[in-house]
Scaffold this motif. Structure first.
Motif, mmCIF file in Angstrom:
data_model
loop_
_atom_site.group_PDB
_atom_site.id
_atom_site.type_symbol
_atom_site.label_atom_id
_atom_site.label_comp_id
_atom_site.label_asym_id
_atom_site.label_seq_id
_atom_site.Cartn_x
_atom_site.Cartn_y
_atom_site.Cartn_z
ATOM 1 N N ASP A 88 0.816 -1.221 0.000
ATOM 2 C CA ASP A 88 0.000 0.000 0.000
ATOM 3 C C ASP A 88 0.847 1.267 0.000
ATOM 4 N N ARG A 89 2.164 1.106 0.014
ATOM 5 C CA ARG A 89 3.096 2.234 -0.005
ATOM 6 C C ARG A 89 2.888 3.159 1.198
ATOM 7 N N GLN A 90 2.898 2.550 2.362
ATOM 8 C CA GLN A 90 2.874 3.356 3.575
ATOM 9 C C GLN A 90 4.054 4.329 3.576
ATOM 10 N N PRO A 91 3.929 5.451 4.251
ATOM 11 C CA PRO A 91 5.061 6.386 4.331
ATOM 12 C C PRO A 91 6.304 5.723 4.893
ATOM 13 N N LEU A 92 7.447 6.161 4.424
ATOM 14 C CA LEU A 92 8.720 5.554 4.807
ATOM 15 C C LEU A 92 8.927 5.473 6.320
ATOM 16 N N PRO A 93 8.620 6.507 7.101
ATOM 17 C CA PRO A 93 8.857 6.391 8.547
ATOM 18 C C PRO A 93 8.118 5.212 9.180
ATOM 19 N N LEU A 94 6.887 4.961 8.740
ATOM 20 C CA LEU A 94 6.127 3.841 9.299
ATOM 21 C C LEU A 94 6.750 2.508 8.908
ATOM 22 N N LEU A 95 7.154 2.389 7.649
ATOM 23 C CA LEU A 95 7.750 1.136 7.200
ATOM 24 C C LEU A 95 9.086 0.867 7.885
ATOM 25 N N VAL A 96 9.877 1.904 8.088
ATOM 26 C CA VAL A 96 11.154 1.711 8.787
ATOM 27 C C VAL A 96 10.907 1.314 10.240
ATOM 28 N N PHE A 97 9.988 2.004 10.894
ATOM 29 C CA PHE A 97 9.702 1.700 12.304
ATOM 30 C C PHE A 97 9.245 0.261 12.485
ATOM 31 N N THR A 98 8.213 -0.145 11.756
ATOM 32 C CA THR A 98 7.705 -1.506 11.930
ATOM 33 C C THR A 98 8.677 -2.541 11.379
ATOM 34 N N GLY A 99 9.429 -2.192 10.336
ATOM 35 C CA GLY A 99 10.411 -3.137 9.796
ATOM 36 C C GLY A 99 11.515 -3.439 10.775
ATOM 37 N N VAL A 100 12.067 -2.409 11.393
ATOM 38 C CA VAL A 100 13.126 -2.627 12.384
ATOM 39 C C VAL A 100 12.572 -3.338 13.606
ATOM 40 N N LEU A 101 11.348 -2.969 14.016
ATOM 41 C CA LEU A 101 10.718 -3.639 15.159
ATOM 42 C C LEU A 101 10.556 -5.131 14.888
ATOM 43 N N LEU A 102 10.055 -5.479 13.707
ATOM 44 C CA LEU A 102 9.916 -6.893 13.352
ATOM 45 C C LEU A 102 11.271 -7.591 13.285
ATOM 46 N N LEU A 103 12.262 -6.899 12.749
ATOM 47 C CA LEU A 103 13.598 -7.489 12.638
ATOM 48 C C LEU A 103 14.156 -7.829 14.017
ATOM 49 N N ILE A 104 13.959 -6.936 14.976
ATOM 50 C CA ILE A 104 14.454 -7.174 16.337
ATOM 51 C C ILE A 104 13.709 -8.334 16.992
ATOM 52 N N VAL A 105 12.386 -8.312 16.884
ATOM 53 C CA VAL A 105 11.574 -9.314 17.583
ATOM 54 C C VAL A 105 11.740 -10.688 16.951
ATOM 55 N N LEU A 106 11.700 -10.764 15.626
ATOM 56 C CA LEU A 106 11.790 -12.065 14.962
ATOM 57 C C LEU A 106 13.213 -12.600 14.916
ATOM 58 N N GLY A 107 14.199 -11.706 14.935
ATOM 59 C CA GLY A 107 15.584 -12.152 14.840
ATOM 60 C C GLY A 107 16.227 -12.510 16.155
ATOM 61 N N SER A 108 15.516 -12.296 17.246
ATOM 62 C CA SER A 108 16.080 -12.609 18.556
ATOM 63 C C SER A 108 16.041 -14.105 18.832
ATOM 64 N N GLY A 109 17.081 -14.582 19.500
ATOM 65 C CA GLY A 109 17.095 -15.976 19.925
ATOM 66 C C GLY A 109 16.628 -16.146 21.351
ATOM 67 N N GLY A 110 16.045 -15.087 21.928
ATOM 68 C CA GLY A 110 15.630 -15.102 23.321
ATOM 69 C C GLY A 110 14.292 -15.769 23.547
ATOM 70 N N VAL A 111 13.706 -15.465 24.701
ATOM 71 C CA VAL A 111 12.446 -16.102 25.088
ATOM 72 C C VAL A 111 11.375 -15.814 24.045
ATOM 73 N N TYR A 112 10.491 -16.775 23.879
ATOM 74 C CA TYR A 112 9.521 -16.724 22.773
ATOM 75 C C TYR A 112 8.182 -16.126 23.186
ATOM 76 N N PHE A 113 7.716 -16.439 24.386
ATOM 77 C CA PHE A 113 6.338 -16.112 24.723
ATOM 78 C C PHE A 113 6.020 -14.621 24.838
ATOM 79 N N PRO A 114 6.989 -13.705 25.118
ATOM 80 C CA PRO A 114 6.589 -12.289 25.195
ATOM 81 C C PRO A 114 6.574 -11.570 23.845
ATOM 82 N N ARG A 115 6.770 -12.264 22.758
ATOM 83 C CA ARG A 115 7.011 -11.560 21.497
ATOM 84 C C ARG A 115 5.779 -10.865 20.942
ATOM 85 N N ALA A 116 4.604 -11.358 21.265
ATOM 86 C CA ALA A 116 3.402 -10.611 20.874
ATOM 87 C C ALA A 116 3.361 -9.271 21.597
ATOM 88 N N ARG A 117 3.775 -9.260 22.848
ATOM 89 C CA ARG A 117 3.850 -7.997 23.602
ATOM 90 C C ARG A 117 4.900 -7.075 23.025
#
Length: 410
Positions: free
Chosen positions: A331-360
């Protein structure tokens, strides 16, 4: 008319040493200042009136969830207050507010409080001096107030991009997330979302110094504050290609300052440059590029014949979040939104830490909900009503389940 007719017949009187400037200039300056303050106040009231329905909807979702939690807890003879204000991460933040941070790295796992960022416990400590009740009461009050500021910020971003209806639905969907109860717990998600949302709004509306300051504060609130900083800095640096602006450059430099300040302070405190990351390793938060996440997703959905219901919800949240990010990019969201959620997803999904808090951990990623809000805004009134009702009931159930059935942290 002669050339002298437009000139004053005499020079204006000069002030004697120590005298104030001419009264007319002072009145003009004071009048301008008063008009500016009045204009700002009027703009604030107008924005608040515009957001009022969304804030009422947000409060209604949270109150319904709290009522359902209270009834379930009463049936189980379980207290609600400890769940909201004193358990799990809330207990760590209260400990920091009471005793401060440790001076040593140590070797025990899941035991070093330097993993928790400082702004929220500092606010709790400062506000507790001025307010009655315990620090737990103060911390919970800060989270609730911050949650409404966050909801307002979510609405502001949605309204700026797509208008009132989408903004209202976006705010409602953020309130009705399965882990939405955390917004009214002694946790940092509400405070972080408030800083992130208003920082993104400031970027979208060209208020660069506000954007950098709020992103910096988000970096003092949670480790994922670096996502808000990246959104501001990347957007600012790219905009400098078209026209140089000292304000934009300052925002790009200021945005990550809070995050780097705390990480650097931990390194100095522990006497090693990687001190903060060493602390994270003691909390099992190693970066593995997503290998652990994929293993747990496969385990929950394929290998385990009777997986925990809460883990199923977490797994589906992660999968849906990735799909929503792809839809937002389409949908071509504005760049700031895509960068914010992209980095957030990268941190949460790329972590090898505990799994259950990731929805939070993904709760602050409200731009991920924009495709859903847009779809609901275009749907029939009947479908929209059914979807809103289902989301409200789901939020109430998952809030109570997470607090009273799931045996670990949200």
């Amino acid at each position: 008319m002669s050339s002298t007719a437009s000139r004053p017949t005499s020079s204006p009187p000069r002030n004697a040493p120590g005298e104030f400037p001419a009264t007319t200039n002072t009145n003009t300056s004071a009048g301008t200042s008063t008009r500016a303050r009045t204009g700002t106040l009027c703009a604030f009231r107008a924005q608040l009136r515009r957001a009022a329905p969304a804030l009422l909807a947000y409060g209604a979702v949270r109150l319904v969830s709290l009522l359902f939690l209270t009834l379930w807890a009463h049936h189980q003879h379980h207290g609600v207050w400890p769940v909201l204000a004193t358990q799990w991460d809330a207990d760590w933040y209260l400990g920091i507010a009471q005793h401060g941070y440790t001076h040593h790295l140590g070797t025990r796992y899941d035991a070093n409080n330097l993993a928790f960022f400082p702004l929220y416990p500092l606010l709790v400590k400062a506000a507790a001096v001025l307010t009655p009740g315990t620090r737990a009461t103060t911390g919970l009050a800060i989270s609730i107030v911050a949650s409404f500021l966050a909801a307002w910020g979510v609405f502001a971003v949605g309204h700026h991009l797509h208008g009132r209806r989408v903004a209202l639905l976006l705010t409602f969907l953020w309130a009705a997330l399965p882990v939405g109860l955390v917004q009214w717990m002694g946790y940092t998600e509400s405070l972080f979302t408030a800083f992130a949302a208003w920082s993104l709004y400031a970027v979208l509306t060209g208020r660069w110094l506000w954007a950098g300051t709020l992103a910096s504060l988000s970096g003092l609130t949670r480790p994922t504050g670096i996502a808000a900083a990246a959104a501001v800095s990347v957007t600012a640096l790219l905009s400098l290609r078209h026209r140089f602006s000292p304000r934009v450059l300052a925002a790009a430099a200021l945005a990550p300052a809070g995050w780097f300040a705390y990480v650097g302070w931990v390194g100095v405190r522990l006497g090693r440059w990687d001190g903060y990351f060493a602390v994270q390793r003691l909390w099992h938060n190693d970066w593995d590029g997503g290998a652990e996440t994929l293993r747990r997703v496969r385990e929950v959905l394929a290998d385990d014949s009777r997986p925990e219901l809460f883990l199923v919800m977490v797994t589906l949240t992660l999968i849906v979040s990735v799909v929503l990010y792809a839809l937002g990019a389409r949908d071509r969201q504005p760049l700031p939104l895509l960068v914010f959620t992209g980095v957030l997803l990268l941190i949460v999904l790329g972590s090898g830490g505990v799994y259950f808090p990731r929805a939070r951990f993904l709760l602050p990623g409200f731009p991920l909900l924009l495709p859903l809000a847009l779809h609901l805004s275009r749907a029939s009134p009947r479908f929209r009503a059914l979807a809103v009702t289902a989301a409200l009931l789901s939020a109430a159930y998952w809030s109570a389940y997470m607090a009273l059935v799931w045996p670990s942290a949200p």
